[in-house]
Design an enzyme around this catalytic site. Structure first.
Site, PDB file in Angstrom:
ATOM      1  N   LYS A  70       0.868  -1.177   0.000  1.00  0.00           N
ATOM      2  CA  LYS A  70       0.000   0.000   0.000  1.00  0.00           C
ATOM      3  C   LYS A  70       0.905   1.227   0.000  1.00  0.00           C
ATOM      4  O   LYS A  70       1.757   1.362   0.882  1.00  0.00           O
ATOM      5  CB  LYS A  70      -0.906  -0.001   1.229  1.00  0.00           C
ATOM      6  CG  LYS A  70      -1.773   1.254   1.339  1.00  0.00           C
ATOM      7  CD  LYS A  70      -2.854   1.139   2.406  1.00  0.00           C
ATOM      8  CE  LYS A  70      -2.455   1.691   3.731  1.00  0.00           C
ATOM      9  NZ  LYS A  70      -3.588   2.065   4.607  1.00  0.00           N
ATOM     10  N   ARG A 113     -10.589  -0.915   7.796  1.00  0.00           N
ATOM     11  CA  ARG A 113      -9.680  -1.764   8.564  1.00  0.00           C
ATOM     12  C   ARG A 113      -9.245  -1.062   9.843  1.00  0.00           C
ATOM     13  O   ARG A 113      -8.956  -1.714  10.851  1.00  0.00           O
ATOM     14  CB  ARG A 113      -8.517  -2.257   7.711  1.00  0.00           C
ATOM     15  CG  ARG A 113      -7.519  -1.216   7.228  1.00  0.00           C
ATOM     16  CD  ARG A 113      -6.470  -0.934   8.282  1.00  0.00           C
ATOM     17  NE  ARG A 113      -5.252  -0.422   7.716  1.00  0.00           N
ATOM     18  CZ  ARG A 113      -4.384   0.313   8.416  1.00  0.00           C
ATOM     19  NH1 ARG A 113      -4.630   0.680   9.663  1.00  0.00           N
ATOM     20  NH2 ARG A 113      -3.279   0.704   7.853  1.00  0.00           N
ATOM     21  N   GLN A 141     -12.459   9.155  11.013  1.00  0.00           N
ATOM     22  CA  GLN A 141     -12.445   7.793  11.551  1.00  0.00           C
ATOM     23  C   GLN A 141     -13.630   7.491  12.468  1.00  0.00           C
ATOM     24  O   GLN A 141     -13.957   6.321  12.701  1.00  0.00           O
ATOM     25  CB  GLN A 141     -11.146   7.568  12.346  1.00  0.00           C
ATOM     26  CG  GLN A 141     -10.128   6.698  11.620  1.00  0.00           C
ATOM     27  CD  GLN A 141     -10.684   5.332  11.274  1.00  0.00           C
ATOM     28  OE1 GLN A 141     -11.109   4.582  12.134  1.00  0.00           O
ATOM     29  NE2 GLN A 141     -10.701   5.004   9.998  1.00  0.00           N
ATOM     30  N   ASP A 157     -24.649  -0.214  23.757  1.00  0.00           N
ATOM     31  CA  ASP A 157     -25.862   0.411  23.214  1.00  0.00           C
ATOM     32  C   ASP A 157     -25.891   1.926  23.405  1.00  0.00           C
ATOM     33  O   ASP A 157     -26.822   2.580  22.941  1.00  0.00           O
ATOM     34  CB  ASP A 157     -27.119  -0.243  23.804  1.00  0.00           C
ATOM     35  CG  ASP A 157     -27.147  -0.157  25.317  1.00  0.00           C
ATOM     36  OD1 ASP A 157     -26.277   0.523  25.894  1.00  0.00           O
ATOM     37  OD2 ASP A 157     -28.045  -0.791  25.920  1.00  0.00           O
ATOM     38  N   GLY A 237      -5.110   6.559  17.202  1.00  0.00           N
ATOM     39  CA  GLY A 237      -4.614   7.830  16.654  1.00  0.00           C
ATOM     40  C   GLY A 237      -3.109   7.857  16.461  1.00  0.00           C
ATOM     41  O   GLY A 237      -2.621   8.357  15.450  1.00  0.00           O
ATOM     42  N   ALA A 238      -2.355   7.336  17.424  1.00  0.00           N
ATOM     43  CA  ALA A 238      -0.891   7.449  17.355  1.00  0.00           C
ATOM     44  C   ALA A 238      -0.331   6.473  16.332  1.00  0.00           C
ATOM     45  O   ALA A 238      -0.404   5.256  16.514  1.00  0.00           O
ATOM     46  CB  ALA A 238      -0.282   7.185  18.735  1.00  0.00           C
ATOM     47  N   ASP A 239       0.199   7.024  15.252  1.00  0.00           N
ATOM     48  CA  ASP A 239       0.770   6.179  14.204  1.00  0.00           C
ATOM     49  C   ASP A 239       2.054   6.784  13.659  1.00  0.00           C
ATOM     50  O   ASP A 239       2.537   6.384  12.620  1.00  0.00           O
ATOM     51  CB  ASP A 239      -0.235   5.949  13.080  1.00  0.00           C
ATOM     52  CG  ASP A 239      -0.656   7.260  12.443  1.00  0.00           C
ATOM     53  OD1 ASP A 239      -0.259   8.331  12.943  1.00  0.00           O
ATOM     54  OD2 ASP A 239      -1.372   7.223  11.434  1.00  0.00           O
ATOM     55  N   LYS A 243       3.215  11.255  18.501  1.00  0.00           N
ATOM     56  CA  LYS A 243       1.773  11.301  18.746  1.00  0.00           C
ATOM     57  C   LYS A 243       1.444  10.583  20.057  1.00  0.00           C
ATOM     58  O   LYS A 243       2.066   9.583  20.413  1.00  0.00           O
ATOM     59  CB  LYS A 243       1.012  10.647  17.593  1.00  0.00           C
ATOM     60  CG  LYS A 243       0.906  11.518  16.347  1.00  0.00           C
ATOM     61  CD  LYS A 243      -0.111  10.909  15.405  1.00  0.00           C
ATOM     62  CE  LYS A 243      -0.362  11.746  14.175  1.00  0.00           C
ATOM     63  NZ  LYS A 243      -1.325  11.061  13.277  1.00  0.00           N
ATOM     64  N   SER A 310      -3.097   0.270  18.530  1.00  0.00           N
ATOM     65  CA  SER A 310      -3.153  -0.081  17.107  1.00  0.00           C
ATOM     66  C   SER A 310      -2.463   1.006  16.310  1.00  0.00           C
ATOM     67  O   SER A 310      -3.000   2.106  16.153  1.00  0.00           O
ATOM     68  CB  SER A 310      -4.613  -0.200  16.675  1.00  0.00           C
ATOM     69  OG  SER A 310      -4.716  -0.053  15.282  1.00  0.00           O
TER      70      SER A 310
END
Lengths: 339, 339
Positions: A70, A113, A141, A157, A237-239, A243, A310
């Site tokens: 990608k 994803r 997001q 719920d 968020g942290a990528d 961050k 993530s």
């Protein structure tokens, strides 16, 4: 000579469901944990600092029979030209012959994803009786995270939406996000749920069971003293380096799983907590694939704080892209081109 | 949302001329030498040693307004399945927005750009009155090398073809190679020329002005004592560690240019000569782009042995792919797909 399937953002949006994405992301994590999935080295290039850059993420999923890449570029000046700042393109190949299989607009898959990742973290780590979700961040997001959570955690719920930097934004965006969530659910959720805007982040944190953070923040947004026992965090968020969304003190006594250990430590939510001394790398329990697989134990009790960090791995994109290709083929959609 | 042009091997074969490829490769070398062209880090992955591997080469050409990548895989078992062992796929992007521009079968471009590289080396380094070319290696590259040379060096009118490991193979392949050369020339050469098979490599070397080596050899094929003064070598075979076509002693007193310094030293013809003590890295004069550009001097006299070590860089593929895209657009060929 080979035939390649071209899938546009619009076609992927028609064929790919959020449930597909959730299953795909679990599969990607499991293949990574068993060694069937492997990541190739990351390529990064900065055209001009703060204005334009790109990365190429690639990897192999032996159990899915594919490898691929990608390429995502970010051109900050695009918005002034009426163009998206981000362009993402995915190429898939057959791992038994090397032949190219498909070219996809990566945008739709990336949204799905990433939403699925947050939900999978909660599915395996949150308390089973969790009912209240807090979505921190009201950007692009948010609907993906909410829809995925409502599918993966049927007991949830009540969703609250909070935009920490500009509290009124959540209320402004509420209608659009509700509609987008409905669209993404696509009838896949029958139990009722509510989505409301929350102005006060501290109070909202204190009444939530599951909290997903998806902001571009470089400072902690959520303080340790706001968090009640048993809360689960999925931090998406942290990528990239620098961050951070959680107070490092939250990580210092939490049960932490990550998608990729090396990446979590270098660019994920764990990065700054480690650098600031709240966490040692060896305190991270492991990669979430090993938890899904049953190789590592999850939550120990109802009081524990759990965190899923993530940072995003190429294997998620590749598995979910493969699902989109299979679905499109079943329905005869997309453009087939001789290469 | 963006529009991508898909170009098959067949379409590229129709629109791209060898003269385009020669101009494109010179342009790529010049952009590299001036800094307008840059290479991104190489990604290599071995699925199974000696059976299947891939690499992803990528880079940016600021003057051409593009960046992109070429993924090439090699699956040794494919031939038994009636498939090509190599698959190559190129993706091009617009460097002002990051939008994807085109997807190409890389095979046709790779053949052309590699042929053009050998010829460009000779054009800038061989003696102007060179008349006799020796093609060492009678494989898939031979027609590309010969056709490019006949276009770039109009004075060359006698080509000999030699297959060093099985001398009869050159004669067996002669007819097919002559036809392929005619096809690649496409009427672009009016002066007459001959192509003949040579059985004895040593003798053929001794009567040649320009020698192109394009074999998979891992041992020197051409000995120093066979070579007459003033000979030019374009070495295109060595493109990974351990490959070698010339006796290191030839390099030890030659004027050497390369396409990429770091790559020549690590995987090109220079690699083993350096490791065996015949050559010091600082004895390499420089990159050929600087010679084309006039920043470095070329051949000093008629007696000097000159060498161009072409290990192959992504910028060649990207520039030539861009030319193919432009040509296809002019003629309304290829498939346009919404991404």
């Amino acid at each position: 000579m080979s035939e390649v399937l071209i899938l546009s953002q619009e076609t992927i949006g028609r064929v790919l469901t959020m449930s597909d994405a959730i299953r795909g992301v679990e599969e990607a994590y499991c293949q990574k944990s068993t060694g069937a999935g492997s990541l190739f080295p990351l390529v990064c290039h900065v055209f001009e600092p703060e204005r334009a850059d790109l990365d190429i993420k690639s990897g192999h999923l032996a159990k899915s029979g594919i490898y691929g890449l990608k390429l995502v570029s970010w051109f900050g000046d695009n918005e002034a030209k009426g163009l998206p700042a981000l362009f993402g393109t995915t190429l898939l190949f057959d791992d038994s012959t090397g032949a190219p299989v498909a070219l996809l607009n990566a945008g739709a898959v990336t949204g799905m994803r990433t939403g699925a990742a947050g939900a999978v973290g909660a599915k395996y780590l949150a308390r089973k009786e969790s009912r209240r979700m807090l979505m921190v961040g009201a950007g692009a997001q948010a609907p993906y995270q909410i829809a995925a959570m409502l599918l993966a955690m049927p007991g949830i719920d009540a969703v609250e939406l909070c935009s920490p930097r500009s509290p009124s934004r959540a209320a402004d965006r509420l209608r659009a996000i509700r509609q987008a969530v409905e669209g993404l659910l696509g009838g896949g959720r029958t139990a009722p749920y509510t989505i409301a805007a929350a102005e006060d982040l501290a109070e909202a944190v204190g009444r939530s069971d599951v909290i997903v953070t998806a902001t571009p923040s470089h400072q902690p947004l959520i303080r340790r003293e706001w968090v009640r026992p048993g809360t689960h965090f999925s931090c998406v968020g942290a990528d990239m380096a620098g961050k951070q969304e959680l107070d490092g003190a939250i990580l210092s006594n939490a049960r932490i799983f990550v998608d990729d250990l090396a990446q979590a430590i270098s660019v994920g939510e764990c990065e700054l907590a480690i650098r600031q001394g709240f966490l040692a790398p060896e305190e991270i329990v492991g990669e979430i694939g090993a938890l899904i697989d049953g190789a590592l134990p999850g939550r120990a009790d109802e009081e524990e704080i759990t965190v899923f960090d993530s940072s995003g791995i190429a294997l998620q994109d590749l598995v979910v892209s493969k699902v989109a290709v299979d679905r499109a083929k079943e329905r005869g959609l997309g453009i087939t081109a001789e290469l």
